[in-house]
Write a protein that holds these residues in place. Structure first.
Motif, PDB file in Angstrom:
ATOM      1  N   HIS A  23      -4.243   0.745  -3.885  1.00 50.33           N
ATOM      2  CA  HIS A  23      -4.095   1.076  -2.464  1.00 50.33           C
ATOM      3  C   HIS A  23      -5.364   0.699  -1.701  1.00 50.33           C
ATOM      4  O   HIS A  23      -5.298   0.321  -0.535  1.00 50.33           O
ATOM      5  CB  HIS A  23      -3.734   2.548  -2.297  1.00 50.33           C
ATOM      6  CG  HIS A  23      -4.667   3.500  -2.964  1.00 50.33           C
ATOM      7  ND1 HIS A  23      -4.977   3.442  -4.310  1.00 50.33           N
ATOM      8  CD2 HIS A  23      -5.367   4.537  -2.471  1.00 50.33           C
ATOM      9  CE1 HIS A  23      -5.815   4.405  -4.612  1.00 50.33           C
ATOM     10  NE2 HIS A  23      -6.072   5.087  -3.508  1.00 50.33           N
ATOM     11  N   GLN A  41       0.832  -1.202   0.000  1.00 51.81           N
ATOM     12  CA  GLN A  41       0.000   0.000   0.000  1.00 51.81           C
ATOM     13  C   GLN A  41       0.869   1.254   0.000  1.00 51.81           C
ATOM     14  O   GLN A  41       0.621   2.202  -0.743  1.00 51.81           O
ATOM     15  CB  GLN A  41      -0.937  -0.004   1.200  1.00 51.81           C
ATOM     16  CG  GLN A  41      -1.900   1.170   1.213  1.00 51.81           C
ATOM     17  CD  GLN A  41      -2.786   1.167   2.434  1.00 51.81           C
ATOM     18  OE1 GLN A  41      -2.325   0.930   3.543  1.00 51.81           O
ATOM     19  NE2 GLN A  41      -4.059   1.437   2.244  1.00 51.81           N
ATOM     20  N   HIS A  65       2.292   1.997  -3.406  1.00 53.27           N
ATOM     21  CA  HIS A  65       1.315   2.633  -4.297  1.00 53.27           C
ATOM     22  C   HIS A  65       1.085   4.094  -3.920  1.00 53.27           C
ATOM     23  O   HIS A  65       0.912   4.943  -4.799  1.00 53.27           O
ATOM     24  CB  HIS A  65      -0.004   1.852  -4.290  1.00 53.27           C
ATOM     25  CG  HIS A  65       0.098   0.557  -5.030  1.00 53.27           C
ATOM     26  ND1 HIS A  65       0.276  -0.643  -4.386  1.00 53.27           N
ATOM     27  CD2 HIS A  65       0.090   0.277  -6.355  1.00 53.27           C
ATOM     28  CE1 HIS A  65       0.358  -1.603  -5.293  1.00 53.27           C
ATOM     29  NE2 HIS A  65       0.254  -1.073  -6.488  1.00 53.27           N
ATOM     30  N   HIS A  66       1.120   4.398  -2.635  1.00 48.91           N
ATOM     31  CA  HIS A  66       0.993   5.796  -2.216  1.00 48.91           C
ATOM     32  C   HIS A  66       2.167   6.624  -2.718  1.00 48.91           C
ATOM     33  O   HIS A  66       1.992   7.798  -3.066  1.00 48.91           O
ATOM     34  CB  HIS A  66       0.875   5.900  -0.696  1.00 48.91           C
ATOM     35  CG  HIS A  66      -0.478   5.542  -0.188  1.00 48.91           C
ATOM     36  ND1 HIS A  66      -0.710   5.157   1.107  1.00 48.91           N
ATOM     37  CD2 HIS A  66      -1.692   5.484  -0.783  1.00 48.91           C
ATOM     38  CE1 HIS A  66      -1.989   4.899   1.277  1.00 48.91           C
ATOM     39  NE2 HIS A  66      -2.599   5.088   0.133  1.00 48.91           N
TER      40      HIS A  66
END
Length: 111
Positions: free
Chosen positions: A51, A13, A16-17
């Motif tokens: 995400h 996650q 992806h951020h």
């Protein structure tokens, strides 16, 4: 296994951020709004909101670690899934309107 998966999806996650954080190109002189671009890399190849997929998986890891015996965590997971699904649908619509060349085969959340 639940803790290892939890850590894996947290890291994924975060990756992806970072893609999102580096996505917008800086404003050019005279522009009032920075330019948007299509996210690429990792699970963006398959879905609009990887995400969100990771967030949902993180909640399932909570359930796994708790042995699935706490009803409240199921309610929370259900709320998160519903909320993120609605938001992902809106994001998908925005991407399709904003970019003529947006990959039509991308799903919203689940690869």
């Amino acid at each position: 296994a639940g803790i290892a998966l939890f850590l894996f999806f947290n890291i994924l996650q975060d990756m992806h951020h970072h893609i999102f954080a580096n996505l917008r190109k800086p404003k050019k002189e005279g522009e009032t709004v920075a330019e948007y671009s299509i996210p690429q890399g990792l699970l963006f190849k398959y879905v609009d909101c990887p995400h969100y997929f990771c967030e949902i998986c993180i909640y399932f890891c909570y359930i796994l670690v708790c042995g699935g015996s706490y009803p409240l965590i199921w309610v929370l997971a259900g709320f998160v899934i519903l909320n993120l699904s609605i938001t992902a649908s809106r994001s998908h619509e925005w991407y399709l309107k904003k970019f003529e060349n947006y990959p039509k085969e991308r799903k919203r959340i689940i690869p």
